[in-house]
Write a protein that holds these residues in place. Structure first.
Motif, PDB file in Angstrom:
ATOM      1  N   ARG A   1       6.108  -7.860   1.575  1.00  0.00           N
ATOM      2  CA  ARG A   1       5.732  -7.517   0.366  1.00  0.00           C
ATOM      3  C   ARG A   1       6.707  -6.274   0.272  1.00  0.00           C
ATOM      4  O   ARG A   1       7.013  -6.240  -1.033  1.00  0.00           O
ATOM      5  CB  ARG A   1       4.313  -6.895   0.480  1.00  0.00           C
ATOM      6  CG  ARG A   1       3.128  -7.784   0.452  1.00  0.00           C
ATOM      7  CD  ARG A   1       1.920  -6.986   0.237  1.00  0.00           C
ATOM      8  NE  ARG A   1       0.764  -7.981   0.779  1.00  0.00           N
ATOM      9  CZ  ARG A   1      -0.313  -7.720   0.864  1.00  0.00           C
ATOM     10  NH1 ARG A   1      -0.906  -6.369   0.342  1.00  0.00           N
ATOM     11  NH2 ARG A   1      -1.346  -8.400   1.179  1.00  0.00           N
TER      12      ARG A   1
ATOM     13  N   PRO B   1       0.832  -1.172  -0.107  1.00  0.00           N
ATOM     14  CA  PRO B   1       0.027  -0.038   0.101  1.00  0.00           C
ATOM     15  C   PRO B   1       0.985   1.278   0.064  1.00  0.00           C
ATOM     16  O   PRO B   1       1.642   1.488   0.965  1.00  0.00           O
ATOM     17  CB  PRO B   1      -0.877   0.063   1.334  1.00  0.00           C
ATOM     18  CG  PRO B   1      -0.201  -1.145   2.118  1.00  0.00           C
ATOM     19  CD  PRO B   1       0.649  -1.999   1.098  1.00  0.00           C
TER      20      PRO B   1
ATOM     21  N   LEU C   1       6.133  -2.262  10.324  1.00  0.00           N
ATOM     22  CA  LEU C   1       5.182  -3.170   9.372  1.00  0.00           C
ATOM     23  C   LEU C   1       4.773  -4.401  10.083  1.00  0.00           C
ATOM     24  O   LEU C   1       5.696  -5.136  10.615  1.00  0.00           O
ATOM     25  CB  LEU C   1       5.784  -3.331   8.241  1.00  0.00           C
ATOM     26  CG  LEU C   1       6.364  -2.031   7.349  1.00  0.00           C
ATOM     27  CD1 LEU C   1       7.138  -2.454   6.199  1.00  0.00           C
ATOM     28  CD2 LEU C   1       4.956  -1.189   6.927  1.00  0.00           C
ATOM     29  N   SER C   2       3.657  -4.869   9.603  1.00  0.00           N
ATOM     30  CA  SER C   2       3.358  -6.546  10.057  1.00  0.00           C
ATOM     31  C   SER C   2       4.268  -7.357   9.154  1.00  0.00           C
ATOM     32  O   SER C   2       4.737  -6.810   8.106  1.00  0.00           O
ATOM     33  CB  SER C   2       2.029  -6.417   9.759  1.00  0.00           C
ATOM     34  OG  SER C   2       1.696  -6.649   8.153  1.00  0.00           O
ATOM     35  N   GLY C   3       4.255  -8.607   9.552  1.00  0.00           N
ATOM     36  CA  GLY C   3       4.954  -9.361   8.737  1.00  0.00           C
ATOM     37  C   GLY C   3       4.764  -9.657   7.375  1.00  0.00           C
ATOM     38  O   GLY C   3       5.554  -9.615   6.583  1.00  0.00           O
TER      39      GLY C   3
ATOM     40  N   LEU D   1      -0.505 -16.280   6.277  1.00  0.00           N
ATOM     41  CA  LEU D   1       0.263 -15.143   5.774  1.00  0.00           C
ATOM     42  C   LEU D   1       1.347 -16.233   4.884  1.00  0.00           C
ATOM     43  O   LEU D   1       1.800 -15.674   3.713  1.00  0.00           O
ATOM     44  CB  LEU D   1       1.478 -14.992   6.942  1.00  0.00           C
ATOM     45  CG  LEU D   1       1.849 -13.510   6.546  1.00  0.00           C
ATOM     46  CD1 LEU D   1       0.931 -12.462   5.838  1.00  0.00           C
ATOM     47  CD2 LEU D   1       2.636 -12.828   7.896  1.00  0.00           C
TER      48      LEU D   1
ATOM     49  N   LEU E   1       3.250  -7.126   5.340  1.00  0.00           N
ATOM     50  CA  LEU E   1       3.665  -6.047   4.865  1.00  0.00           C
ATOM     51  C   LEU E   1       5.168  -5.859   4.587  1.00  0.00           C
ATOM     52  O   LEU E   1       5.602  -5.431   3.606  1.00  0.00           O
ATOM     53  CB  LEU E   1       3.414  -4.802   5.515  1.00  0.00           C
ATOM     54  CG  LEU E   1       1.930  -4.586   5.196  1.00  0.00           C
ATOM     55  CD1 LEU E   1       1.278  -2.996   5.664  1.00  0.00           C
ATOM     56  CD2 LEU E   1       1.392  -4.401   3.689  1.00  0.00           C
TER      57      LEU E   1
ATOM     58  N   ARG F   1      -0.643 -16.326   1.689  1.00  0.00           N
ATOM     59  CA  ARG F   1      -0.871 -14.994   0.731  1.00  0.00           C
ATOM     60  C   ARG F   1       0.515 -14.733   0.328  1.00  0.00           C
ATOM     61  O   ARG F   1       0.442 -14.355  -1.012  1.00  0.00           O
ATOM     62  CB  ARG F   1      -1.143 -13.935   1.996  1.00  0.00           C
ATOM     63  CG  ARG F   1      -1.841 -12.769   1.543  1.00  0.00           C
ATOM     64  CD  ARG F   1      -1.907 -11.925   2.753  1.00  0.00           C
ATOM     65  NE  ARG F   1      -2.864 -12.796   3.390  1.00  0.00           N
ATOM     66  CZ  ARG F   1      -3.910 -12.184   3.644  1.00  0.00           C
ATOM     67  NH1 ARG F   1      -4.678 -11.055   3.043  1.00  0.00           N
ATOM     68  NH2 ARG F   1      -4.898 -12.819   4.451  1.00  0.00           N
TER      69      ARG F   1
END
Lengths: 295, 237, 336
Positions: free
Chosen positions: C166, C148, C159-161, C193, C163, C196
């Motif tokens: 990414r 994002p 950041l989360s794992g 995750l 993100l 994803r």
């Protein structure tokens, strides 16, 4: 395995990146040779060469380096090579003794603060912070001034001003180790607080403490030289490197460079050698052969 | 019975990792605790194993309320738990040979005699060879080291096992092997198990009951930290 | 399978480590495989089998005590023979995009994701180092990895794992490299995750992208994923390479490997049977030490099919290195 992996006809093995290793080896060897030479000179020259370092020869004062006196002579004709070796002997003694004392004190304080935590940690570290805010040399001068000139006041002065950094290093290391699961595992395995500290925390910080101690030896030598140079260290008749440089001050202004240069080199060379060895040692004691294998 | 009631815990009293969580494990029962990484389930496991003092709430161990954690806890209470962590590399003292690693709890509790025999017996159970026992952690693979850590957790014959993401870094075969060791031990001794993890398939297969972390925390805190994979920033400042 | 020329063609790749005392550790022995554009090859195996060493060899990141043999052709370039300068200037980032194991550790903690991306864009695409040119390019790079844009000014620890993963993928994609190399990209992530992450990686492999930061983009990529996570491999891979004790012991079509008729090598069967949604039964014993491999089949000691024949090293024949493989889909493949 060997027949297929290595012996297969036409297998050409390539390697890369060997140079980092060889420069490291060169640095290690140079440092080791220099340090060995220094220590041997200090240990062997005085008993073997039965010359009097205090022998005054006013006819040969301030002679430039030559065959008779490789390092030249000082302003009363004493042989500078001999004076430097004796001076290094005193300086090394002061350096090693001070570094050892400072490391023992610093490790004990740092480990206690780190292992106990809580208000003990906060209190101890405030004291350390407060002491650190006083310039080392100033505090060293105060300590020396309380005693009669001699070797041990100088050792005390250097040691008592230098345990602070070791205490900080050890405490930080203990704190980071304490958060690791292997300490949790030891607690769960029934280990007492004492056992956790002595068997699991201290051995983990010893490499750092030892490296700090080794690096402190030349630092302590510098400190001794500085105190002596100020006339506050060892008695002036004692040949220490600081005293030698202090005595040479006048002749340097008159263009005689050797009485300053050679004692100076005697401080710098062991410093570099110790730093080189400590660096190599630090790389070796980390158990990280694994990363070379990349299993 | 291992009974956690309304536990609030964390590393900063003003911002606990979780609030008001209750969980109980019956003797001999295997409970899986399922949750995303970073949500606090490991902290709960540490509270349960007497390794982390909670900010609030109670813990009852076989009916006895636990009042002290870590070193202050009585040794018999502490050693009633065998703990295995996610990262074998960090949970092993790098200086100890695997044999000493496994024997460490025996030495710490003064049971030196017969230690060698007990270590050999456990090494066989977890599948470590005699050659591996003489090595230090950096000379073995993650899987082999985790086998040693499991042996260390079993060496004092604990009544409770707490496995915090024990197999998260391991391959399928080692995972199956370690779970089998745990299950054999439980079958033989009737020990209870709290298995923390993020793999539902694994926990469902392993445990009699799997509890969702979200269900434990849902009533009071809607979405406290990090639901899996959401585009949410964990700490905005 | 697709008839396209392989992006990466590995022929007889071997890596050994020279240990103190003259000991030699064979970490990779005689690996042969291809990866084509639009295809994902998953290299699976237990920890310590040599699969990470193989990845490091392809990137020229082996330590000083390693030696390599064989070829790894990326187009016309032999990665194993290339010098450090070539690797640094034309290979890493430009020809091979690396998706790292732990993205949070891979990113510099004191810099924002935008700073990371802008620097990489400037380095790899030669874009002028002006804010005006870099900013849109960095944002386009973030969008390609579904990062994002409003999170670009965050630091890695915020950041989360998912993100962070990414962000790392976005960095790997900047150079528009024909080959993506993912080294255990899912370790330590939770299952959702993992799914994803591999789905996103798969999207970059299969969907040729039009547009993008550079004109003329839009070729399919090849993905070599190294993992011990069989579920992730099943989800993403077109083909599977199984590594055991430094050797590739089986190369198989992913559908046939995870479905019917299943793997052919007994070790591959054992690995699948260890999954909790299958038999949940471990392969007995431990893998051998890479420094002390037996002369014959390295798996024989753990294998229930082993016979005297296994004292001889089985060659990789018909995509499986075993004297007693399980039945293949067609008997013809057995004799090929």
């Amino acid at each position: 395995m060997a027949d297929l992996a290595a012996g297969r006809t036409g297998t050409v093995w390539r390697s890369r990146g060997g140079e980092g290793r060889s420069t490291r080896t060169l640095r290690l060897r140079t440092s080791a040779v220099l340090l060995t030479a220094t220590v041997l000179a200090v240990l062997l020259v005085p008993p073997l060469v039965r010359l009097d370092q205090q022998a005054v020869d006013l006819a040969a004062k301030l002679e430039a380096p030559g065959w008779d006196h490789p390092f030249g002579t000082d302003d009363v004709g004493r042989d500078l090579l001999l004076r430097c070796v004796y001076g290094l002997r005193v300086s090394l003694l002061v350096g090693v003794a001070a570094a050892l004392t400072a490391t023992v004190v610093g490790t004990a304080v740092g480990a206690t603060a780190g292992a106990l935590g809580g208000w003990v940690d906060r209190g101890v570290m405030r004291v350390v912070d407060a002491l650190s805010s006083v310039p080392h040399l100033l505090m060293g001068v105060f300590i020396v001034a309380m005693f009669r000139p001699g070797v041990w006041p100088v050792v005390a002065s250097v040691a008592l001003t230098h345990w602070l950094s070791t205490a900080r290093i050890v405490r930080a290391e203990v704190l980071s180790l304490r958060a690791r699961p292997h300490i949790d595992a030891a607690v769960s395995g029934g280990a007492s607080r004492w056992r956790v500290t002595v068997r699991h925390l201290l051995p983990g910080v010893l490499p750092q403490a030892a490296t700090a101690a080794v690096l402190m030896v030349p630092h302590a030598m510098w400190h001794e030289s500085a105190l002596s140079f100020l006339g506050l260290g060892l008695p002036t008749h004692t040949a220490s490197l600081g005293n030698l440089i202090q005595e040479a001050r006048g002749s340097l202004l008159a263009g005689q460079w050797w009485p300053t240069l050679f004692p100076g080199l005697f401080i710098i060379v062991p410093t570099l050698a110790v730093a080189g060895l400590a660096g190599a040692w630090r790389e070796r004691i980390n158990p990280r052969r694994r990363s070379e294998l990349m299993l | 019975m291992l009974d956690l009631r309304s536990v609030t815990a964390g590393y900063d009293k003003r911002a606990p990792v979780f609030r008001d969580v209750s969980l109980s494990v019956a003797p001999g029962e295997a409970v899986g605790l399922l949750g995303p990484s970073g949500c606090g389930k490991s902290t709960l496991a540490r509270v349960a194993a007497l390794l982390h003092r909670p900010d609030a709430g109670t813990l009852h161990l076989d009916g006895t309320p636990v009042r002290h954690w870590r070193h202050r806890a009585p040794r018999e209470q502490r050693t009633a738990f065998g703990v295995v962590f996610q990262q074998a590399r960090l949970s092993a003292d790098p200086r100890l040979r695997l044999a000493d690693l496994i024997a460490e709890p025996l030495r710490a509790t003064g049971r030196r005699e017969g230690a060698a025999g007990r270590v050999a017996e456990l090494a066989a159970t977890v599948g470590l060879t005699a050659d591996l026992l003489t090595r230090r952690p950096h000379e073995v693979s993650d899987g082999q080291l985790q086998r040693a850590c499991l042996a260390r957790a079993l060496v004092l014959r604990p009544r409770w096992l707490v496995c915090d993401e024990m197999t998260a870094m391991l391959d399928a075969s080692t995972t199956a092997a370690l779970v089998r060791v745990v299950e054999d031990y439980r079958a033989a001794t009737g020990a209870g198990l709290l298995a923390v993890g993020h793999d539902r398939v694994l926990l469902d297969r392993w445990c009699e009951r799997t509890v969702d972390w979200a269900a434990l925390t849902a009533p009071t805190t809607p979405a406290p930290t990090c639901p899996p994979g959401t585009n949410k920033v964990r700490r905005g400042n | 399978m697709t008839g396209r020329a392989p992006v990466l063609s590995v022929r007889g790749l071997s890596v050994r480590f020279l240990m103190p005392g003259g000991r030699r550790v064979a970490a990779v022995t005689d690996a042969h495989f291809d990866v084509r554009a639009g295809e994902c090859l998953a290299l699976i195996g237990e920890s310590g089998c040599g699969k990470s060493v193989l990845a490091s060899a392809l990137l020229g990141l082996l330590p000083g005590n390693a030696q390599t043999a064989g070829r790894a052709l990326l187009g016309d370039l032999d990665l194993l023979a290339a010098d450090e300068r070539t690797l640094a200037r034309t290979v890493r980032g430009r020809l091979i995009g690396l998706v790292p194991q732990s993205p949070a550790a891979h990113l510099t903690p004191v810099r924002t994701i935008r700073a990371h991306l802008e620097e990489t864009v400037a380095q790899l695409t030669g874009a002028r180092r002006t804010r005006g040119a870099l900013r849109p390019a960095a944002e386009a790079a973030a969008e390609r990895a579904a990062f994002p844009v409003d999170h670009l000014d965050h630091h890695p620890h915020q950041l989360s794992g998912g993100l962070a993963q990414r962000a790392a993928t976005a960095l790997a994609l900047v150079g528009d490299a024909p080959l993506l190399l993912a080294d255990e990209p899912t370790t330590g992530l939770d299952r959702d995750l993992v799914d994803r992450t591999v789905d996103e990686l798969r999207r970059h492999v299969h969907q040729p992208e039009g547009g993008g930061a550079r004109s003329g983009g839009g070729r399919a990529r090849a993905l070599l994923m190294i993992t011990h996570d069989l579920a992730a491999a099943e989800r993403i891979a077109d083909r599977i390479a199984v590594m055991y004790a430094a050797r590739i012991v089986e190369l198989a079509d992913a559908a046939a490997f995870f479905g019917a008729p299943g793997p052919r090598h007994p070790y591959s069967r054992g690995l699948l049977d260890a999954l909790p949604d299958r038999a949940f039964a471990p392969v007995p014993g431990l893998p051998p030490e890479l420094g002390a491999l037996p002369d014959g089949c390295a798996f024989a000691a753990r294998c229930d099919r082993a016979t005297d024949a296994c004292a001889v090293l089985p060659p990789l024949r018909a995509h499986v290195a075993c004297h007693h493989p399980h039945a293949a889909l067609t008997e013809a493949a057995d004799r090929a």
